[in-house]
Design a protein around this motif. Structure first.
Motif, PDB file in Angstrom:
ATOM      1  N   UNK A  55      72.060  74.755  71.276  1.00 14.66           N
ATOM      2  CA  UNK A  55      73.291  74.840  72.064  1.00 14.66           C
ATOM      3  C   UNK A  55      73.737  73.457  72.552  1.00 14.66           C
ATOM      4  N   UNK A  56      72.771  72.614  72.931  1.00  9.27           N
ATOM      5  CA  UNK A  56      73.157  71.295  73.431  1.00  9.27           C
ATOM      6  C   UNK A  56      73.518  70.346  72.289  1.00  9.27           C
ATOM      7  N   UNK A  57      72.621  70.232  71.302  1.00 14.76           N
ATOM      8  CA  UNK A  57      72.773  69.168  70.306  1.00 14.76           C
ATOM      9  C   UNK A  57      73.579  69.590  69.079  1.00 14.76           C
ATOM     10  N   UNK A 105      75.378  67.943  60.109  1.00 15.49           N
ATOM     11  CA  UNK A 105      75.020  69.126  59.331  1.00 15.49           C
ATOM     12  C   UNK A 105      73.542  69.064  58.932  1.00 15.49           C
ATOM     13  N   UNK A 106      73.098  67.880  58.473  1.00 18.28           N
ATOM     14  CA  UNK A 106      71.710  67.747  58.041  1.00 18.28           C
ATOM     15  C   UNK A 106      70.762  67.992  59.215  1.00 18.28           C
ATOM     16  N   UNK A 107      71.106  67.476  60.389  1.00 16.91           N
ATOM     17  CA  UNK A 107      70.262  67.695  61.575  1.00 16.91           C
ATOM     18  C   UNK A 107      70.156  69.173  61.912  1.00 16.91           C
ATOM     19  N   UNK A 108      71.276  69.872  61.815  1.00 14.99           N
ATOM     20  CA  UNK A 108      71.267  71.307  62.077  1.00 14.99           C
ATOM     21  C   UNK A 108      70.411  72.053  61.071  1.00 14.99           C
ATOM     22  N   UNK A 109      70.530  71.659  59.805  1.00 19.88           N
ATOM     23  CA  UNK A 109      69.731  72.327  58.776  1.00 19.88           C
ATOM     24  C   UNK A 109      68.243  72.070  59.006  1.00 19.88           C
ATOM     25  N   UNK A 110      67.900  70.842  59.397  1.00 21.08           N
ATOM     26  CA  UNK A 110      66.493  70.529  59.661  1.00 21.08           C
ATOM     27  C   UNK A 110      65.936  71.481  60.716  1.00 21.08           C
ATOM     28  N   UNK A 111      66.686  71.668  61.795  1.00 18.69           N
ATOM     29  CA  UNK A 111      66.189  72.505  62.879  1.00 18.69           C
ATOM     30  C   UNK A 111      66.043  73.963  62.427  1.00 18.69           C
ATOM     31  N   UNK A 170      63.228  64.389  65.472  1.00 13.92           N
ATOM     32  CA  UNK A 170      64.067  63.856  64.407  1.00 13.92           C
ATOM     33  C   UNK A 170      65.431  64.547  64.375  1.00 13.92           C
ATOM     34  N   UNK A 171      65.469  65.820  64.770  1.00 11.90           N
ATOM     35  CA  UNK A 171      66.770  66.478  64.921  1.00 11.90           C
ATOM     36  C   UNK A 171      67.625  65.700  65.925  1.00 11.90           C
ATOM     37  N   UNK A 172      66.962  65.191  66.974  1.00 13.98           N
ATOM     38  CA  UNK A 172      67.652  64.351  67.950  1.00 13.98           C
ATOM     39  C   UNK A 172      68.272  63.144  67.249  1.00 13.98           C
TER      40      UNK A 172
END
Lengths: 637, 200
Positions: free
Chosen positions: A96-98, A136-142, A178-180
């Motif tokens: 929700x935050x990131x 998008x890549x960060x979201x997919x990682x999470x 790393x998502x951060x």
């Protein structure tokens, strides 16, 4: 690469209207098909994509919230086990935050700021494309890690030592860290783009006192992003270093310190709240003016309040650490700004009330969400002043009181204005109106569902229910209110469902909007809905803060730009006097390739420090491909 | 909407330099981000130092020779760097090409000195928190030298290509020079921190 270097030759003054728009459309177009979609640098396409993706993450995070409410509806439930529950609340918060709140606010800026300041594309459009792919890549990682049962389980603020090498074996905490990195790189890129767009690409005549309040809000937010987000990157990087190569930043046995983590995290984390909130109040100021049918009351006070909030945001972080045993004097010092920040918020609320009072309010759906915001945010603000007091905070720290408080300020303070803003700007995004009838249903369900879900949590917190428990015993007096909150959460979810249905149906078959369906005063409404690829056929020239109200049906413009290269106007930072005709980059696949290379390096570096060395080589190659001139008119002066 | 032309832009230059350029402002923006990063790592250093009973923790202070040599080289590099920026402003291609080659060399020399600096720290990153923070400070600054060096090398190649003699490229040279000044300026507090705070 071409052998010749092309130069721009055709001026817009040489072309009649149909040929002018035809030529501009050709110059600024995004090719159809997959290649066009992957290589576009149009801020509107990227902004829309960014907003849509963020709302998908809202939906996914909402599903997690519902799962938690189902689990907590009664004592000793067995729907979700403790390990899964830890992952769920961590991913709910981090998502929700990131992946929702910050990106969606920046994305609204990506779409709207260039239109509102009257330019043709955002500054650094390729960086903008890169930013989206990184997000998008960060979201997919999470989310992929969650699907693989290796989702982070250390809370959205990942406190050490819990997230450190000793207590969090495996890679779950690294996924969080790393998502951060992914999302902060994305956010910082957009922040720089917005600052430069607002500083240098405003329409001639748009001096500082004529900048739309939403644009001011995005400018202040971008500076807060620039100053705050490095802190979380320093924090998450040192956490990964502690976990991967044995540094000791957070290891007290070797001179490190666990509270150092909290300082770094909250030096980012508290401004983060304002990164979400400041754009929201910018939206509110915009909506209040349009639907009160008059300029907003107290423009200068509102701008000063935005800047004041942005500055004070950096003086509050320790109030998240009141129970960590810091020196009493230090705590008192941080109580002062924690309470003082209520002043700029109060100033804004009184300005909005004055505007509504003096205006002729039209109670369309966007304004309903604004009213819902004012009510909810005032309650959240009051509990905020309460927890700014050290003794009270000590009592309710880590209880559901805090959960209630921050959902009031985040959903009430940011999501309500955002939903109002979506209803308001949807016609500009899509060319179609959203349904007023469904909008009222959505507002009603969300407003009632929200308060019924979260208000009881204040009481649960005062009754001692701690955060982040996956269940509770039947002899504790929390059952009734939990069941009530869970049932209400279904109402809240139904409201969001209505909203999403309205979005999808209206995008397909809503009433056609026309250029300016709300008779609003700012420049984004001076072009068609949705705007053409080039935004404006001629650069608008403004002589007031409300150009479309001051000269109804007419627009002062400038000519003399080229039509056969992507050209924007650069103006002076304070007066917005024209300085140069500047090129704006063409579409390019390189930002996507750079984002892929960067993603590989970042994910690899969870497993090996050598990734930083070898993984940087493809990044350097793709960056050179990105910046090397291709002989197009845009690459030349 | 009826449009009325009130302003003619056709005499404006096709690219602005310095504060009239968006890349100049973008570079400033990234300098602000990275400057905040440097300041925060220095704050971490000071924070850990304030907690430690002795500082440096179980280690000799770093030997100052390599670091001081680094400071001298970096400070000296500012002079050709500013000259290069002036030549770019005057669009003097021949001098700019010479200046870019010089600045490329002046980007490589600090990297060689940096190897000796790491050796002179007298502590490893995984020895204790003091080691972690000095390695991070030095590492963070090294990444800035490396990225600026790559940028300078690519831009040097560009200035020798047919794309070189162009106002936009001269602007790039100026922005690159400004960024190098930042890399040098950021070094000074780090130098003071690593080499001299450890001796107080």
């Amino acid at each position: 690469m071409t052998d010749t270097i092309a130069h721009a030759q055709i001026l817009d003054t040489e072309l009649e209207r149909p040929r002018l728009t035809g030529q501009l459309a050709e110059t600024w177009k995004t090719e159809s098909g997959l290649w066009g979609a992957l290589s576009t640098v149009d801020h509107k396409i990227i902004g829309r994509r960014y907003i849509t993706t963020a709302f998908v993450f809202l939906l996914l995070g909402g599903v997690l919230a519902i799962l938690m409410r189902l689990q907590l509806a009664g004592p000793e439930q067995r729907l979700i086990g403790p390990d899964r529950y830890n992952q769920i609340f961590t991913i709910h918060g981090a998502n929700m935050m990131f992946l929702f709140a910050v990106p969606v606010m920046e994305a609204m800026g990506v779409y709207l700021v260039p239109l509102m300041v009257g330019t043709r594309n955002i500054a650094f459009p390729r960086l903008n494309a890169f930013s989206y792919w990184m997000f998008l890549a960060g979201g997919l990682v999470l989310w992929i890690s969650f699907a693989l049962d290796m989702g982070p389980d250390v809370g959205w603020f990942a406190y050490v030592p819990l997230s450190g090498p000793q207590y969090a074996p495996g890679k779950r905490a690294d996924i969080w860290a790393q998502m951060i990195t992914f999302t902060e790189v994305a956010a910082l890129a957009v922040a720089v783009e917005i600052v430069v767009t607002v500083f240098k690409q405003r329409a001639p005549g748009m001096s500082l006192d004529r900048i739309p309040l939403f644009v001011w809000a995005m400018l202040v937010t971008s500076f807060v992003v620039i100053m705050a987000m490095p802190a979380i990157m320093v924090a998450s990087t040192s956490l990964i270093l502690d976990r991967l190569v044995g540094t000791h930043f957070f290891n007290p046995a070797e001179g490190g310190d666990v509270l150092l983590w909290q300082h770094l995290f909250w030096f980012f984390g508290h401004p983060e709240v304002y990164i979400i909130f400041i754009p929201a109040v910018g939206m509110v100021s915009t909506l209040v003016a349009t639907f009160s049918r008059r300029p907003v009351y107290g423009y200068l006070a509102l701008v000063v309040a935005l800047i004041g909030t942005g500055i004070l945001a950096f003086g509050l972080w320790v109030h998240h650490m009141f129970t960590t045993g810091l020196p009493r004097l230090g705590e008192s010092f941080f109580t002062a700004p924690s309470m003082a920040i209520a002043i700029p918020s109060g100033v804004q609320i009184f300005c909005w009330i004055a505007t509504l009072w003096e205006g002729r309010p039209v109670f369309k759906t966007p304004l309903l969400f604004v009213i819902g915001f004012i009510v909810t945010f005032v309650i959240g603000g009051l509990t905020g002043v309460m927890v700014a007091s050290v003794p009270f905070d000590t009592q309710v720290h880590d209880t559901y009181f805090v959960v209630a408080h921050f959902h009031y300020v985040l959903i009430g303070g940011a999501v309500f204005p955002l939903l109002g803003a979506v209803y308001y700007w949807f016609p500009k995004f899509t060319g179609r109106m959203m349904s007023e009838r469904l909008g009222r249903w959505a507002f009603g369900l969300i407003f009632i569902g929200f308060h019924a879900t979260f208000f009881p949590m204040h009481i649960l917190g005062l009754e001692g229910m701690p955060r982040r428990v996956y269940t509770y015993q039947p002899d504790l007096p929390w059952h009734g209110l939990n069941l009530f909150a869970s049932a209400s959460a279904v109402v809240l979810a139904a409201g969001f469902l209505v909203f999403f249905i309205d979005v999808v149906m209206s995008a397909r078959s809503g009433n056609l909007a026309g250029d300016n369906p709300w008779d609003a005063p700012t420049l984004e409404w001076a072009t068609s809905s949705p705007p053409p690829a080039y935004n404006f056929a001629h650069m608008p020239v403004v002589s007031g803060a409300h150009p479309l109200w001051e000269q109804p049906g007419a627009l002062n413009v400038a000519d003399g730009l080229h039509t056969d290269r992507r050209e924007v106007l650069v103006t002076a930072i304070t007066t917005a006097a024209p300085q140069a005709r500047e090129s704006s980059p063409q579409n390019s696949i390189w930002p996507l390739l750079t984002a892929i290379a960067t993603s590989i390096m970042l994910i690899w570096s969870i497993f090996s420090p050598w990734a930083v060395v070898w993984g940087s080589i493809p990044i350097a190659i793709t960056l050179i491909g990105w910046f090397w001139p291709k002989g197009t008119p845009e690459d030349e002066a | 909407m009826k449009e009325r032309v009130v302003l003619d832009l056709s005499k404006l230059p096709l690219h602005g330099l310095g504060p009239a350029s968006v890349t100049w402002w973008g570079t400033l923006g990234f300098m602000l981000i990275e400057g905040t990063g440097f300041a925060l790592v220095i704050a971490v250093y000071l924070y850990l130092m304030s907690l430690a009973p002795v500082w440096p923790l179980n280690a000799q202070p770093p030997d100052v020779l390599a670091g001081t040599l680094m400071t001298v080289v970096l400070a000296a590099s500012v002079i050709p760097n500013i000259m290069l920026s002036r030549w770019a402003e005057h669009q003097d291609l021949r001098k700019v090409r010479i200046g870019m080659v010089v600045m490329s060399a002046l980007g490589i020399v600090p990297l060689i000195i940096r190897v000796f600096e790491f050796a002179a720290l007298n502590v490893k990153w995984d020895t204790n928190a003091y080691g972690s923070v000095v390695w991070t400070l030095l590492g963070l600054h090294t990444t800035h030298i490396v990225t600026d060096l790559i940028d300078t090398l690519v831009l040097t190649a560009l200035m020798f290509s047919r794309h070189g003699d162009n106002l936009r490229r001269y602007g790039d040279v100026q922005d690159n020079a400004m960024y190098w000044n930042f890399v040098v300026a950021a070094w000074l507090p780090i130098y003071g921190c690593i080499y001299w705070l450890a001796r107080i």
